[in-house]
Design an enzyme around this catalytic site. Structure first.
Site, mmCIF file in Angstrom:
data_model
loop_
_atom_site.group_PDB
_atom_site.id
_atom_site.type_symbol
_atom_site.label_atom_id
_atom_site.label_comp_id
_atom_site.label_asym_id
_atom_site.label_seq_id
_atom_site.Cartn_x
_atom_site.Cartn_y
_atom_site.Cartn_z
ATOM 1 N N SER A 86 -8.685 -4.952 1.166
ATOM 2 C CA SER A 86 -7.835 -5.015 2.352
ATOM 3 C C SER A 86 -7.521 -3.622 2.879
ATOM 4 C CB SER A 86 -6.526 -5.724 1.986
ATOM 5 O OG SER A 86 -5.553 -5.552 2.990
ATOM 6 N N TYR A 110 0.918 -6.952 -2.719
ATOM 7 C CA TYR A 110 -0.373 -7.442 -2.243
ATOM 8 C C TYR A 110 -1.383 -6.295 -2.199
ATOM 9 C CZ TYR A 110 -3.993 -8.896 1.026
ATOM 10 O OH TYR A 110 -5.213 -9.146 1.617
#
Length: 325
Positions: free
Chosen positions: A127, A152
């Site tokens: 990501s 995350y």
């Protein structure tokens, strides 16, 4: 070639699977169909995929090591695309447990399965969030990414480290994909553009963080899929240390101001939003901006869909799917 797509009922997993099936690959989808967002959307995606004869779907959890091992032993995938993960930055602030279970333990189980059932190529989702709040732009894969500002992001950085270790020790060709704010039809309802659309159509105010002063490198889902397809049968070549490991950014290489994105979405929907301006949220980053020079050099490809075209396609799908007249 048989390809395993984890997160197969998810947003990117659905679009990738559909493209692979159309290209004649045999696809095995694996997903736990959790209720992080509307499961009806996940089942609707699967209904589309199940129309293809070369598609198999298995419901299961990445954190279930025995189930993952059985999956590999039975289906013997040649290529694995690991898109199964718990997504969302803000949700990781309030529900950290599920991120460790899915993104750390689940990914470890995939790596172990690839070690025990050798594959030609492992591709996995990372990501843009790994870059944290760095001020240097554009974000390059050569940049230091040791300061993630959400759990995350930390799990995605961990995935890259774990993949490198397994690639080095067990000669698994591995490619990490740092996705930049992916949007499009059949998208995730927790994403801002999707929830904005819900609220605009209902006449409810949308929440705009940091008073709209944010930039995002919005990337249309078809560009993400094209990037993955380019890489599938091109695992990394050995580097000077004998490792077959690479990480790429896949982003539009064109950050857009959040307020312009909202204006474009309003035009696509045909309705103006009521707006509520709020301060920055914990875990949010100010901007994302992908350096895709590696992608262009190695695959002669870069994402190119404009937000005007991409949001028009999303709005068209949304109105058809939810029967908005």
């Amino acid at each position: 070639m048989k390809i395993l797509v984890t997160g197969g009922a998810g947003f990117i997993g659905f679009h990738l699977s559909k493209r692979l099936l159309e290209d004649g690959y045999e696809v095995v989808g694996y997903d736990n169909i959790n209720d992080y967002y509307d499961v009806n959307l996940k089942y609707a995606r699967l209904e589309v995929l199940k129309q293809y004869d070369n598609y198999t779907f298995i419901k299961g959890d990445l954190a279930d090591k025995d189930k993952v091992s059985e999956l590999f032993a039975e289906h013997k995938p040649e290529v694995v695309v690991n898109l199964g993960a718990q997504a969302g930055v803000r949700y990781s602030i309030t529900n950290p447990d599920v991120y460790i279970e899915s993104n750390i333990i689940g990914f470890y189980n995939i790596l172990e399965a690839c070690r025990n059932n050798p594959v030609k190529h492992l591709l996995y989702a990372s990501s843009s969030s790994v870059y944290g709040n760095q001020k240097k732009t554009p974000f390059s894969t050569d940049d230091n990414v040791d300061h993630p500002i959400s759990l995350y992001a930390a799990t995605k950085k961990s995935n890259e480290l774990m993949a490198f270790t397994y690639s080095h020790l067990y000669k698994i060709p591995a490619t990490g994909l740092r996705f930049f704010t992916v949007y499009g039809p059949f998208g995730r309802p927790d994403m801002a553009y999707f929830s904005f659309t819900n609220k605009i159509i209902k006449g409810e105010p949308i929440k705009i963080f940091n008073n709209g002063d944010m930039y995002r490198d919005f990337t249309y889902v078809d560009d993400i899929v094209e990037g993955i397809c380019n890489m599938l049968e091109c695992p990394p070549k050995e580097d000077e240390n004998g490792d077959r490991f690479k990480v790429y950014n896949i982003g539009n290489n064109k950050p857009e101001k959040l307020m312009y994105f909202i204006e474009t979405l309003e035009k696509a929907i045909g309705k103006t939003a009521k707006k509520e301006f709020l301060p920055m949220q914990p875990g949010d980053v100010y901007q994302t901006y992908a350096d895709v020079s590696d992608l262009m050099r190695d695959f002669n490809f870069k994402p190119s869909t404009s937000i005007e075209d991409g949001l028009a396609k999303f709005a068209k799908w949304y109105k058809e799917y939810y029967k908005i007249v």
